[in-house]
Enzyme design. Structure first.
Site, short mmCIF file in Angstrom:
data_model
loop_
_atom_site.label_atom_id
_atom_site.label_comp_id
_atom_site.label_asym_id
_atom_site.label_seq_id
_atom_site.Cartn_x
_atom_site.Cartn_y
_atom_site.Cartn_z
N GLU A 1 -7.85 2.49 -5.08
CA GLU A 1 -9.06 2.41 -4.24
C GLU A 1 -9.66 3.90 -5.03
O GLU A 1 -9.08 3.98 -4.76
CB GLU A 1 -8.34 2.69 -2.91
CG GLU A 1 -9.78 2.36 -2.71
CD GLU A 1 -9.69 3.35 -0.52
OE1 GLU A 1 -10.38 3.24 -0.47
OE2 GLU A 1 -8.76 3.98 -0.70
N ASP B 1 1.09 -0.59 0.13
CA ASP B 1 0.10 0.05 0.28
C ASP B 1 0.83 1.45 -0.05
O ASP B 1 1.84 1.75 0.64
CB ASP B 1 -0.96 0.29 1.34
CG ASP B 1 -2.47 0.29 0.91
OD1 ASP B 1 -2.96 1.40 0.26
OD2 ASP B 1 -3.62 -0.89 1.89
N HIS C 1 -10.15 -4.65 4.46
CA HIS C 1 -10.44 -4.25 5.79
C HIS C 1 -11.57 -3.18 6.43
O HIS C 1 -11.19 -2.10 7.42
CB HIS C 1 -8.60 -3.78 5.96
CG HIS C 1 -8.71 -2.33 5.38
ND1 HIS C 1 -7.89 -2.57 3.81
CD2 HIS C 1 -8.43 -1.33 5.80
CE1 HIS C 1 -7.64 -1.27 3.01
NE2 HIS C 1 -7.60 -0.20 4.68
N ASP C 2 -11.80 -2.57 5.37
CA ASP C 2 -12.98 -1.78 5.49
C ASP C 2 -14.65 -1.68 5.57
O ASP C 2 -15.35 -0.31 5.44
CB ASP C 2 -12.61 -0.17 4.92
CG ASP C 2 -11.51 0.36 4.28
OD1 ASP C 2 -10.72 1.01 5.20
OD2 ASP C 2 -10.91 1.21 3.41
N ASP D 1 -3.95 3.77 -2.16
CA ASP D 1 -5.22 4.65 -1.64
C ASP D 1 -5.17 5.84 -1.87
O ASP D 1 -5.12 6.36 -2.54
CB ASP D 1 -4.12 4.79 0.46
CG ASP D 1 -5.24 4.71 0.82
OD1 ASP D 1 -5.96 4.04 1.36
OD2 ASP D 1 -5.22 6.12 1.69
C1 GLC Z 1 -7.97 4.18 2.25
C2 GLC Z 1 -7.70 3.48 3.07
C3 GLC Z 1 -8.51 2.48 4.93
C4 GLC Z 1 -7.97 3.90 5.64
C5 GLC Z 1 -8.14 5.30 4.41
C6 GLC Z 1 -7.41 6.80 4.57
O1 GLC Z 1 -10.04 4.35 2.43
O2 GLC Z 1 -8.22 1.19 2.78
O3 GLC Z 1 -8.52 2.41 5.92
O4 GLC Z 1 -8.83 4.50 6.07
O5 GLC Z 1 -7.63 5.05 2.22
O6 GLC Z 1 -6.05 6.37 4.43
#
Ligand code: GLC
Ligand code: CA
Length: 532
Positions: free
Chosen positions: A277, A110, A338-339, A219
């Site tokens: 993402e 990441d 994980h979200d 990210d």
């Molecule tokens: C993305 C990640 C998440 C994080 C956010 C801020 O959405 O997947 O876990 O809190 O970015 O970096």
């Protein structure tokens, strides 16, 4: 000689390792702890590579392991070119990458380009520098509105709750400028109009690629670019941990130029991949991210968002495929990460939830393109929705005024073996408590049980890797009863899903794999099967 070697250029160009891989997402804090501090680490992952090899995944995606004060589980990076000591430092990463490669698994990391930690040297410098200085110019500092600038510069909320702006105290002690943070206060947004910001990301990408990493998960890849003048946004449909397509905080046109520049860096490393993402709903806008000179892949979250209903699943599949088709991109599939809440729980929990999650696993693994498996899905883990308040660590909990429990429930450490917590995840106290009921879900309990969820994943991945029917980039839909779906891949694989509460007749063909026992050529309720 290898067929691909002989193929014409166009075919060669379309035969990259990442176009049909199965990625396994490791949430490092929760995977395996090697030193008893209760937090998973890179050495813990290295020790479990045999497990991942047995499972049969092609690549590992590591959630952030860079140096971080962990205000947001590592998504607040204070040094992007170092590994946090908690995870074992840079040597531990080198060890993991080397051994993963020896076992023919790739490793992607990441990276977090939208923001840094407030402990990053750049931000610390910005706090002591003057308004308008180059140090402030790396972030998004503005004067406040209203009398004495006491109101935030615009009305943007943070994704985690509360305002997206925090006012600082100037070095002389007076109330000063405000800085933007779309996420937590500890995650100041970078100013992507400043050329230094891209140069630093490029240095980070090359730093890890030179160490042998195979690519990155980017990210908030639909963030980064902000609209000029930072106008107020509509708050009509604002929800925590979510964004709409017309949300001014995300998906601004300028982001594509950033992806083009990132791609140029990655092109220096022919096998490297970037997966973004991208929380963008509209297919055309989504597709823009995977144009040939932008991201290699982008997460499509539709399957993680739909309920367990054949019509909705079919629509999600069709949409995800057409979102990338126009630009010649590769579809991606993901049921959880994980979200978001774990799929077993989203589908109703209990035995039914597990049955449905198993069925959906066969669906996602039968589709053309790339599949991401979130660690623990292969064990059928549920979300843990009753963590004690005192255990919660997701910043969302405090920032929402303790109204939203946040994402810790899908981040509970994995159960490996034994009859009680912490199930050999650690020899110490796990950073989040593991439910005692997980004794039947441990790796040890499942690994030799032919009918376990782990065994289902293992068989599915093996078939997917070796059977020629898992080829071709298209699917054809077959007629099917209400509440069911059937599709056939170009290569010949047929996948049938039954989301009703009653058994249905199987389509013709030889059953390769099914999530429930097949009796009298019937596909059970909440089940899926592969046929050829
Ligand atoms: C993305 C990640 C998440 C994080 C956010 C801020 O959405 O997947 O876990 O809190 O970015 O970096
Ligand atoms: Ca540890």
């Amino acid at each position: 000689m290898d067929e691909v070697e002989n193929a014409p250029a166009a075919v060669k160009a379309s035969a990259h390792w990442w176009q049909k891989s199965v990625f396994y997402q490791v949430y490092p804090r929760s995977f395996a702890d090697s030193n008893g501090d209760g937090i998973g680490d890179l050495e813990g992952i290295r020790e479990k590579l045999g497990y991942l090899e047995l499972l049969g995944v092609d690549a590992i995606w590591l959630c952030p392991v860079m140096r971080s004060p962990m205000a947001d589980g590592g998504y607040d990076v204070s040094d992007p070119r170092d590994i946090d000591p908690m995870f074992g430092g840079v040597e531990a990463l080198d060890g993991l990458v080397t051994e993963a490669h020896a076992r023919r698994m790739r490793v992607i990391m990441d990276v977090v380009p939208n923001h840094t930690s407030d402990q990053h040297v750049w931000f610390q410098e910005a706090l002591t520098a003057a308004p308008g200085s180059p140090a402030r110019g790396r972030y998004i500092f503005r004067e406040g509105r209203g009398a004495d600038g006491a109101e935030p510069p615009n009305n943007w909320p943070s994704i985690f709750g509360g305002p997206a702006w925090t006012r600082i105290t100037e070095p002389d002690g007076t109330p000063g400028q405000w800085y933007l943070h779309i996420f937590a206060t500890e995650q100041p947004d970078l100013n992507w109009d400043n050329p230094e910001v891209f140069d630093d990301l490029a240095a980070t990408l090359r730093f890890w690629l030179d160490r042998g990493v195979d690519g990155f998960r980017i990210d908030v890849a639909h963030g980064m670019a902000k609209p000029a003048e930072l106008p107020d946004m509509s708050l009509a449909n604002n929800r925590l941990l979510a964004n709409n397509d017309d949300d001014l905080r995300f998906n601004n046109a300028g982001v594509h130029e950033i992806h083009r520049r990132i791609r140029k860096v990655l092109e220096e490393y022919p096998d490297a991949v970037a997966v973004g993402e991208v929380w963008v709903d509209d297919n055309e806008r989504f597709g823009e991210y995977v144009r040939p000179d932008e991201l290699h892949l982008a997460f499509n979250f539709r399957l993680a968002e739909v309920e367990f209903a054949a019509e909705a699943v079919r629509e999600a599949v069709e949409n995800s495929m057409s979102a990338v088709a126009t630009v010649g991109g590769t579809p991606t599939w993901t049921l959880s990460n994980h979200d978001v809440a774990r799929e077993v729980t989203r589908y109703g929990g209990g035995t039914v939830g597990v049955d449905r999650a198993r069925a959906m696993a066969l669906v996602e693994l039968s589709l053309p393109g790339v599949t991401f498996i979130y660690n623990g899905s292969e064990l059928g883990l549920p979300n843990v929705d009753d963590l004690p308040d005192s255990a919660l660590q997701d910043p969302v909990w405090e920032r929402s005024g303790r109204t939203e429990r946040g994402r810790d429930g899908c981040r509970v450490p994995l159960p490996w073996e034994g009859r009680q917590p912490p199930f050999a995840f650690t020899t110490g106290q796990p950073w989040l408590p593991i439910p005692p009921a997980w004794k039947s879900l441990t790796v040890e309990a499942q690994i030799e049980d032919y009918n376990s969820t782990f065994s289902l994943f293992r068989k599915a991945l093996e078939l997917r890797a070796i059977r020629p029917e898992f080829s071709g980039n298209d699917i054809d839909w077959y007629g099917s009863p209400k509440g069911c779906l059937v599709f056939r891949r170009t290569g010949g694989l047929i996948c049938a899903l039954n989301t009703t509460n009653a058994a249905i007749p199987l389509p013709p063909g030889e059953v390769l794999l099914a999530t429930q026992p097949i009796e009298g050529r019937q596909l059970a309720a909440n089940a899926a099967a592969w046929l050829v």
